[in-house]
Design an enzyme around this catalytic site. Structure first.
Site, mmCIF file in Angstrom:
data_model
loop_
_atom_site.group_PDB
_atom_site.id
_atom_site.type_symbol
_atom_site.label_atom_id
_atom_site.label_comp_id
_atom_site.label_asym_id
_atom_site.label_seq_id
_atom_site.Cartn_x
_atom_site.Cartn_y
_atom_site.Cartn_z
ATOM 1 N N HIS A 1 84.962 7.524 -9.817
ATOM 2 C CA HIS A 1 84.047 6.463 -10.083
ATOM 3 C C HIS A 1 82.581 7.059 -10.403
ATOM 4 O O HIS A 1 82.088 7.632 -9.325
ATOM 5 C CB HIS A 1 83.887 5.814 -8.658
ATOM 6 C CG HIS A 1 84.839 4.768 -8.393
ATOM 7 N ND1 HIS A 1 84.569 3.480 -8.481
ATOM 8 C CD2 HIS A 1 85.970 4.846 -7.825
ATOM 9 C CE1 HIS A 1 85.813 2.764 -8.126
ATOM 10 N NE2 HIS A 1 86.712 3.733 -7.631
ATOM 11 N N GLU B 1 79.977 5.914 -11.430
ATOM 12 C CA GLU B 1 79.081 4.881 -11.101
ATOM 13 C C GLU B 1 78.638 5.198 -9.681
ATOM 14 O O GLU B 1 77.359 4.485 -9.264
ATOM 15 C CB GLU B 1 79.404 3.750 -11.498
ATOM 16 C CG GLU B 1 80.336 2.814 -10.616
ATOM 17 C CD GLU B 1 81.809 3.249 -10.469
ATOM 18 O OE1 GLU B 1 82.179 4.185 -11.267
ATOM 19 O OE2 GLU B 1 82.289 2.724 -9.694
ATOM 20 N N ILE C 1 88.403 7.159 -4.932
ATOM 21 C CA ILE C 1 88.661 5.954 -3.897
ATOM 22 C C ILE C 1 90.267 5.578 -4.115
ATOM 23 O O ILE C 1 90.295 4.977 -5.241
ATOM 24 C CB ILE C 1 87.814 4.783 -3.954
ATOM 25 C CG1 ILE C 1 86.499 5.517 -3.798
ATOM 26 C CG2 ILE C 1 88.321 4.165 -2.982
ATOM 27 C CD1 ILE C 1 85.302 4.479 -3.888
ATOM 28 N N ARG C 2 91.152 6.019 -3.570
ATOM 29 C CA ARG C 2 92.727 5.656 -3.761
ATOM 30 C C ARG C 2 92.646 5.761 -5.332
ATOM 31 O O ARG C 2 93.063 4.766 -5.876
ATOM 32 C CB ARG C 2 92.720 4.159 -3.567
ATOM 33 C CG ARG C 2 92.643 4.230 -1.674
ATOM 34 C CD ARG C 2 93.030 2.699 -1.391
ATOM 35 N NE ARG C 2 94.421 2.479 -1.467
ATOM 36 C CZ ARG C 2 95.010 1.289 -2.040
ATOM 37 N NH1 ARG C 2 94.197 0.480 -2.173
ATOM 38 N NH2 ARG C 2 96.429 1.282 -2.096
ATOM 39 N N ARG D 1 99.538 4.519 -9.953
ATOM 40 C CA ARG D 1 98.536 4.210 -8.859
ATOM 41 C C ARG D 1 98.570 4.830 -7.482
ATOM 42 O O ARG D 1 99.543 5.241 -6.984
ATOM 43 C CB ARG D 1 98.707 2.661 -8.703
ATOM 44 C CG ARG D 1 98.686 1.840 -9.783
ATOM 45 C CD ARG D 1 98.722 0.150 -9.439
ATOM 46 N NE ARG D 1 97.725 -0.233 -8.406
ATOM 47 C CZ ARG D 1 98.173 -1.242 -7.486
ATOM 48 N NH1 ARG D 1 99.398 -1.743 -7.531
ATOM 49 N NH2 ARG D 1 97.192 -1.471 -6.624
ATOM 50 N N CYS E 1 88.880 4.523 -12.570
ATOM 51 C CA CYS E 1 89.628 4.118 -11.736
ATOM 52 C C CYS E 1 90.636 2.909 -11.851
ATOM 53 O O CYS E 1 91.610 3.008 -12.648
ATOM 54 C CB CYS E 1 89.087 3.920 -10.311
ATOM 55 S SG CYS E 1 90.020 4.241 -8.896
ATOM 56 N N GLY F 1 88.252 -0.881 -8.675
ATOM 57 C CA GLY F 1 88.230 -1.929 -7.791
ATOM 58 C C GLY F 1 89.673 -1.995 -7.593
ATOM 59 O O GLY F 1 90.232 -1.135 -6.831
ATOM 60 N N GLU F 2 90.224 -3.247 -7.414
ATOM 61 C CA GLU F 2 91.636 -3.321 -7.351
ATOM 62 C C GLU F 2 92.181 -3.902 -8.790
ATOM 63 O O GLU F 2 92.011 -5.115 -8.902
ATOM 64 C CB GLU F 2 92.013 -4.358 -6.342
ATOM 65 C CG GLU F 2 92.940 -4.543 -5.696
ATOM 66 C CD GLU F 2 94.035 -3.265 -5.405
ATOM 67 O OE1 GLU F 2 93.418 -2.433 -4.566
ATOM 68 O OE2 GLU F 2 94.803 -3.080 -5.839
ATOM 69 N N SER F 3 93.256 -3.161 -9.016
ATOM 70 C CA SER F 3 93.490 -3.417 -10.587
ATOM 71 C C SER F 3 94.377 -4.660 -10.421
ATOM 72 O O SER F 3 94.638 -5.286 -11.592
ATOM 73 C CB SER F 3 94.151 -2.073 -11.125
ATOM 74 O OG SER F 3 95.427 -1.640 -10.448
#
Ligand code: GLN
Length: 196
Positions: free
Chosen positions: A176, A178, A139-140, A110, A81, A49-51
Site C-alpha cells: 500500500h 498510499e 497488509i495481508r 492471496r 494489494c 481493500g478486500e478483493s
C-alpha cells in the site's frame, strides 16, 4: 502539460488515500463507481481493500467489460494489494465467484504472508524511482507467483520475491504506497505509466 485525468475505483478499500496522494501530485482526479465514469481517463487506480468485496461490487456495477475495454483502448491501470490481485490473470486462493480482470500476465497468491506478519511497514528500492527506497505498508499482502515473459519486476523483497511489477500500462504492487507518507510510486505511475 495538461493535468492527467486519473480515476480511483471507489467501490471498497483505501480509495480516499489514493485520491489525496494523486491530488497532491496535481492530477485531475475522479472517484469511479460506474462505467460512464471511466470516460476520458488517462489512468485508473484500483485500491487495496478486500478483493472479494471489490470483485462482487465490480460485477454488480457492470464494470468488468467497460474496465477491460478502457484498458484495451489505452487507459493505464495501477493496482495496489487487492487491486493487484484483481489485475492478475490468475488468482490463487480466489473465492469461486471472484473473477480476475486479467489485465496482466501474472498469477498472484492471496494472503501469502504468515499470520505473525499480517501487517508490516518497510522500505523497498523501486526501479525508476529516485531518492532511495520507497515506504511500503503490507497488509495481508499477496505474492506474485508467476510472471509472463512481458512482465518487468520493479521491486523485490528480502527473499527476492517480486513486490512491484509492470506490463506496459499495467502497474501492480503488493503493498500500500498510499498509506505511507511517500508519494513517489504514485508519481511514477503518473509520469512513466499514465503519461507515457
Ligand atoms: N487480503 C486481501 C485480499 O485478498 C488484500 C489485502 C489488502 O488489499 N490490503 O483481497
Amino acid at each position: 502539460m495538461a493535468a492527467l485525468r486519473i480515476g480511483v475505483l471507489a467501490l471498497q478499500g483505501a480509495f480516499r488515500e489514493h485520491r489525496r496522494m494523486l491530488d497532491g501530485l496535481g492530477a485531475e482526479t475522479r472517484l469511479v463507481r460506474w462505467p460512464a465514469e471511466l470516460d476520458g481517463l488517462d489512468g485508473l487506480v484500483i485500491p487495496g481493500g478486500e478483493s472479494t468485496a471489490i470483485a462482487k461490487l465490480l460485477a454488480i456495477h457492470g464494470m468488468y467489460g467497460p474496465l477491460r475495454d478502457a484498458f484495451a483502448a489505452g487507459m493505464a491501470v495501477f493496482g495496489t494489494c487487492a487491486g493487484a490481485i484483481l489485475m492478475a490473470r490468475d488468482i490463487e486462493g480466489a473465492r469461486s465467484d471472484q473473477e480476475p480482470l486479467a489485465l496482466m500476465d501474472v498469477r498472484i497468491r492471496r494472503n501469502a504472508y504468515g499470520r505473525q506478519i499480517d501487517s508490516f511497514e518497510t522500505a523497498v528500492p523501486f526501479d525508476g524511482v529516485a531518492g532511495g527506497p520507497v515506504k511500503a505498508v503490507f497488509i495481508r499482502a499477496p505474492r506474485f507467483a508467476d510472471l509472463g515473459p512481458g512482465v518487468r519486476v520493479l521491486a523485490v523483497g528480502d527473499g527476492g520475491e517480486p513486490l512491484a511489477v509492470r506490463e506496459g500500462r499495467a502497474l501492480a504492487v503488493a503493498f500500500h504506497p498510499e498509506l505511507a507518507d511517500d508519494a513517489r510510486v504514485h508519481a511514477y505511475f503518473l509520469e512513466s505509466v499514465a503519461g507515457a
